[in-house]
Scaffold this motif. Structure first.
Motif, mmCIF file in Angstrom:
data_model
loop_
_atom_site.group_PDB
_atom_site.id
_atom_site.type_symbol
_atom_site.label_atom_id
_atom_site.label_comp_id
_atom_site.label_asym_id
_atom_site.label_seq_id
_atom_site.Cartn_x
_atom_site.Cartn_y
_atom_site.Cartn_z
ATOM 1 N N ILE A 1 1.176 -0.867 -0.145
ATOM 2 C CA ILE A 1 -0.380 -0.218 0.010
ATOM 3 C C ILE A 1 1.038 0.872 0.091
ATOM 4 C CG2 ILE A 1 -1.863 1.519 1.454
ATOM 5 C CD1 ILE A 1 -2.845 -1.327 2.516
ATOM 6 N N ALA A 2 2.173 1.239 0.856
ATOM 7 C CA ALA A 2 3.165 2.061 0.401
ATOM 8 C C ALA A 2 3.488 2.897 -0.656
ATOM 9 C CB ALA A 2 3.248 2.039 1.444
ATOM 10 N N ALA A 3 3.954 1.976 -0.974
ATOM 11 C CA ALA A 3 4.403 1.349 -2.532
ATOM 12 C C ALA A 3 3.776 2.267 -3.133
ATOM 13 C CB ALA A 3 5.244 0.272 -2.915
ATOM 14 N N ALA A 4 2.691 1.275 -3.073
ATOM 15 C CA ALA A 4 1.033 2.123 -4.508
ATOM 16 C C ALA A 4 1.202 4.043 -4.345
ATOM 17 C CB ALA A 4 0.291 1.522 -4.262
ATOM 18 N N ALA B 1 3.174 5.563 -2.855
ATOM 19 C CA ALA B 1 4.345 6.998 -3.370
ATOM 20 C C ALA B 1 4.564 6.703 -4.853
ATOM 21 C CB ALA B 1 6.127 6.170 -2.555
ATOM 22 N N ALA B 2 4.384 5.883 -5.300
ATOM 23 C CA ALA B 2 3.584 5.785 -7.455
ATOM 24 C C ALA B 2 2.918 7.072 -7.720
ATOM 25 C CB ALA B 2 4.118 4.068 -7.617
ATOM 26 N N ARG B 3 1.871 6.619 -6.933
ATOM 27 C CA ARG B 3 0.856 8.131 -7.360
ATOM 28 C C ARG B 3 1.136 9.049 -7.272
ATOM 29 N NH1 ARG B 3 -2.273 3.941 -4.765
ATOM 30 N NH2 ARG B 3 -2.398 5.364 -2.432
ATOM 31 N N GLU B 4 2.002 9.785 -5.989
ATOM 32 C CA GLU B 4 1.839 10.897 -5.841
ATOM 33 C C GLU B 4 3.410 10.813 -6.177
ATOM 34 O OE1 GLU B 4 3.486 10.272 -1.176
ATOM 35 O OE2 GLU B 4 1.593 11.071 -0.773
ATOM 36 N N ALA B 5 4.356 10.241 -6.758
ATOM 37 C CA ALA B 5 5.657 10.686 -8.325
ATOM 38 C C ALA B 5 4.681 10.887 -9.535
ATOM 39 C CB ALA B 5 6.315 9.359 -8.262
ATOM 40 N N ALA B 6 3.562 10.124 -10.122
ATOM 41 C CA ALA B 6 2.902 9.773 -10.497
ATOM 42 C C ALA B 6 2.145 11.504 -11.024
ATOM 43 C CB ALA B 6 1.931 9.735 -11.697
ATOM 44 N N ALA B 7 1.488 11.931 -9.805
ATOM 45 C CA ALA B 7 1.198 12.989 -9.921
ATOM 46 C C ALA B 7 1.412 15.050 -9.878
ATOM 47 C CB ALA B 7 0.472 13.340 -8.963
ATOM 48 N N ASP B 8 3.365 14.791 -9.115
ATOM 49 C CA ASP B 8 3.574 15.222 -9.499
ATOM 50 C C ASP B 8 4.447 15.496 -10.816
ATOM 51 O OD1 ASP B 8 3.637 15.658 -6.752
ATOM 52 O OD2 ASP B 8 5.449 14.578 -6.187
#
Length: 241
Positions: free
Chosen positions: A42-45, A47-54
């Motif tokens: 859940i934490a990795a997913a 972080a990936a969503r936040e990176a994609a949003a950035d």
């Protein structure tokens, strides 16, 4: 009447009970491990969503980007010229241009018996005698036949300079007997002697022996102290120093 055995106050656990406890512990450990992995997923997913949003925000802010066109560059195929030893050329030219006068009269310094010879003050007469006897090997020679006076003077200066650089001790200069000149006068013969007397590198010279050119040539002995370091000495006889 039978005797009754005393009962223990504590009941010992059976093997079946011990096995069930072990299974329960294993089940709890597996549940805990699965829960930990789920939290990490859940934490990795997240972080990936936040990176994609950035990244999406950055692309919207920057807009369309095109690479800068590189300017055309000329390709030079020629090889750069070799470095010129300018200081060496200047030094050599200075040697060639050093004062050797045509007006100098060497007769005041020359000794004569059956032939003219010269030795610098402080040089033993034995050195000249050995030179005239042929005890010194002629290591190089210069032929001035056919040269004008200025050409001969420059050629002689360059020849002496080169001989000193090579560490030579004895050389021959052929000036001719003057049979082909106007009035049958040996013009270069006297000039060569005048030029040689003015050269610091020359410590002695004499007329060559008949089989070495006779009156048409002169044997020259050069100063050993002015040779370059390490130059090979190919002479015979005693040192002139």
């Amino acid at each position: 009447m039978s005797k009754n055995r005393p009962r223990s106050s504590e009941t010992k656990p059976t093997k079946a009970g011990t096995g069930l406890a072990d299974l329960a512990s294993l089940r709890d450990a597996l549940k805990q491990s699965a829960a930990e992995r789920e939290r990490e997923r859940i934490a990795a997913a997240k972080a990936a969503r936040e990176a994609a949003a950035d990244a999406e925000i950055f692309r919207r802010e920057i807009g369309h980007v095109a690479p800068i066109a590189a300017a055309a560059r000329a390709v030079h195929g020629r090889t750069p010229p070799a470095a010129l030893p300018l200081q060496t050329q200047r030094d050599e030219q200075a040697v060639l241009n050093e004062a050797i006068s045509d007006e100098f009269d060497p007769e005041v310094l020359l000794d004569s018996d059956e032939s003219l010879y010269y030795c610098r003050p402080g040089v033993s007469q034995e050195v000249v005698r050995k030179l005239r006897r042929g005890d010194w090997i002629v290591q190089a020679q210069l032929d001035l036949h056919g040269m004008r006076r200025d050409e001969a003077r420059e050629a002689l200066a360059e020849f002496i300079r080169d001989a000193v650089k090579r560490g030579l001790r004895c050389v021959r200069v052929i000036h001719g007997k003057g049979l082909g000149s106007v009035g049958k006068e040996p013009v270069l013969k006297g000039k060569v002697r005048a030029w040689l007397v003015q050269k610091a590198e020359v410590i002695a010279f004499c007329q060559a022996r008949p089989h070495d050119g006779g009156a048409g040539a002169v044997l020259v002995l050069l100063q050993p102290g002015l040779t370059r370091p390490g130059a090979a000495r190919q002479d015979r006889g005693d040192s002139a120093s």
